[in-house]
Design an enzyme around this catalytic site. Structure first.
Site, short mmCIF file in Angstrom:
data_model
loop_
_atom_site.label_atom_id
_atom_site.label_comp_id
_atom_site.label_asym_id
_atom_site.label_seq_id
_atom_site.Cartn_x
_atom_site.Cartn_y
_atom_site.Cartn_z
N ASP A 127 15.29 -41.61 -30.90
CA ASP A 127 14.66 -42.89 -30.53
C ASP A 127 13.75 -42.72 -29.30
O ASP A 127 12.91 -43.59 -29.03
CB ASP A 127 15.71 -43.98 -30.27
N TYR A 154 10.17 -33.66 -23.23
CA TYR A 154 11.12 -33.57 -24.35
C TYR A 154 10.71 -34.53 -25.47
O TYR A 154 10.50 -34.13 -26.61
CB TYR A 154 12.55 -33.89 -23.89
N LYS A 158 9.26 -33.94 -29.36
CA LYS A 158 9.91 -34.46 -30.57
C LYS A 158 8.92 -35.35 -31.36
O LYS A 158 8.89 -35.31 -32.59
CB LYS A 158 11.16 -35.27 -30.21
#
Ligand code: NAD
Length: 323
Positions: A127, A154, A158
């Site tokens: 999420d 990060y 993703k």
């Protein structure tokens, strides 16, 4: 038999997923491919290592020749990509490895899946690709159509991987699915993450470091419920689609820490507020209506019960961790 490649299977969620699959199915051959970074532990898989349907291969998803050799040899039907550098704090101090593993590694797996014609490539996303929500807008949730707006290296890595996965569907017709999950908790999580970190510090009567005022909100999901959702997507999800997975369990970090201290009968005075993380996301909250209605997914765990079971698990299994 169906042969499934699970990358990053020696990590927290991957190892739970391997247990889930081997317990539930007897017609799956599981290959766990993991680089064994600092975050991995083969101790997580001790009780399946002699299972004839399980095999471990040490290796790096960003090593193209190695990955193509493994795909050529093993002939996977399904690929589930859990492998990632996953700690936000590390991505702030050293972003490069996040791009290498999370972006380049995913792209190499996609290329191999295309060449060897896997029947499904499933990407485990987060999420965090959506960025964050305001603390005072409890009416807002992330849906699958929320624009990607990552905050940390990060989450940016993703989000980049998700874009590549979608592009391989559109451009090459690769049969992909993506799931974006909220914060997981449960057994076998590495001690750098909030819940195990706080449990072990409390057990050792050490100060519990909490960022800022501890008011950042996370939506907690038991890892078992995440595994169940991935299984449903693999077996009934629509190719090319994204599925959000969330627990409807929003808690501030300080609430979680207080539950841990209470359960372990340790004093609140152990809490130590520390300087906030740069770019710290305020609130994550998932709208999981799509997977609930289309795939009939329903979380089994209530946070209040799951967290107590999890705390007990870490107390009973503290020997697994060299802390
Ligand atoms: N933990 C959460 O709350 C959460 C929530 C949503 C999504 N996710 C996603 O789920 C996945 C798994 O997360 P986790 O918490 O289990 O992470 P983890 O850090 O516990 O495990 C990651 C695993 O990947 C392996 N790995 C790292 N780089 C590799 C490489 N180059 N090649 C092969 N293996 C490599 C590590 O050795 C480790 O075993 C990640 O993709 C993460 O982004 C995690």
């Amino acid at each position: 038999m169906r042969k499934i490649l699970i990358t990053g299977g020696a990590g927290f969620i991957g190892s739970n997923f391997i247990h889930y699959i081997l317990n539930k199915y007897h017609n799956y051959k599981v290959v766990n491919l993991d680089k064994l970074t600092y975050a991995a532990s083969l101790k997580n898989l001790k009780n399946v290592e002699n299972n004839p349907n399980y095999k471990f291969i040490k290796g790096d998803i960003s090593d193209r020749d190695f990955i193509f050799t493994i795909f050529e040899k093993e002939k996977f039907d399904v690929v589930v990509n859990f492998a990632a550098e996953s700690h936000v704090d590390n991505s702030i101090s050293n972003p490069e490895i996040f791009v290498t593993t999370n972006v380049l590694g995913t792209q190499i797996l996609l290329d191999a899946s295309k060449k060897y014609k896997v029947e499904r490539f499933h990407q485990i996303s987060t999420d965090e690709v959506y960025g964050d929500l305001e603390l005072d807008r409890k009416d807002l949730f992330f849906t699958e159509n929320t624009p990607l707006n990552p905050s940390s290296p990060y989450s940016a890595s993703k989000a980049s991987a998700d874009m590549l996965v979608k592009s391989y569907f559109r451009t090459y017709n690769l049969p992909v699915t993506i799931s974006r999950c909220s914060n997981n908790y449960g057994p076998y999580q590495f001690i750098e993450k909030l819940i195990p970190c706080m449990i072990f510090k409390a057990l050792n009567n050490e100060p519990l470091p909490v960022y800022g005022k501890g008011l950042n909100v996370r939506d907690w999901l038991h890892v078992y419920d995440h595994c169940m959702a991935i299984d449903l997507i693999l077996n009934g999800g629509v190719i090319g689609e994204v599925y959000n997975i969330g627990g409807h369990n929003e808690k501030t970090n300080i609430e979680v820490v207080e539950i841990i201290l209470k359960e372990l009968k340790k004093p609140i005075s152990l809490i130590q507020y520390v300087k906030d993380r740069p770019g710290h996301d305020l609130r994550y909250a998932i709208d999981a209506a799509k997977i609930e209605t289309e795939l009939k997914w329903k979380a089994k765990y209530k946070f209040e019960e799951g967290i107590v079971e999890t705390i007990r698990w870490y107390v009973e299994n503290s020997k697994l961790y060299s802390f």
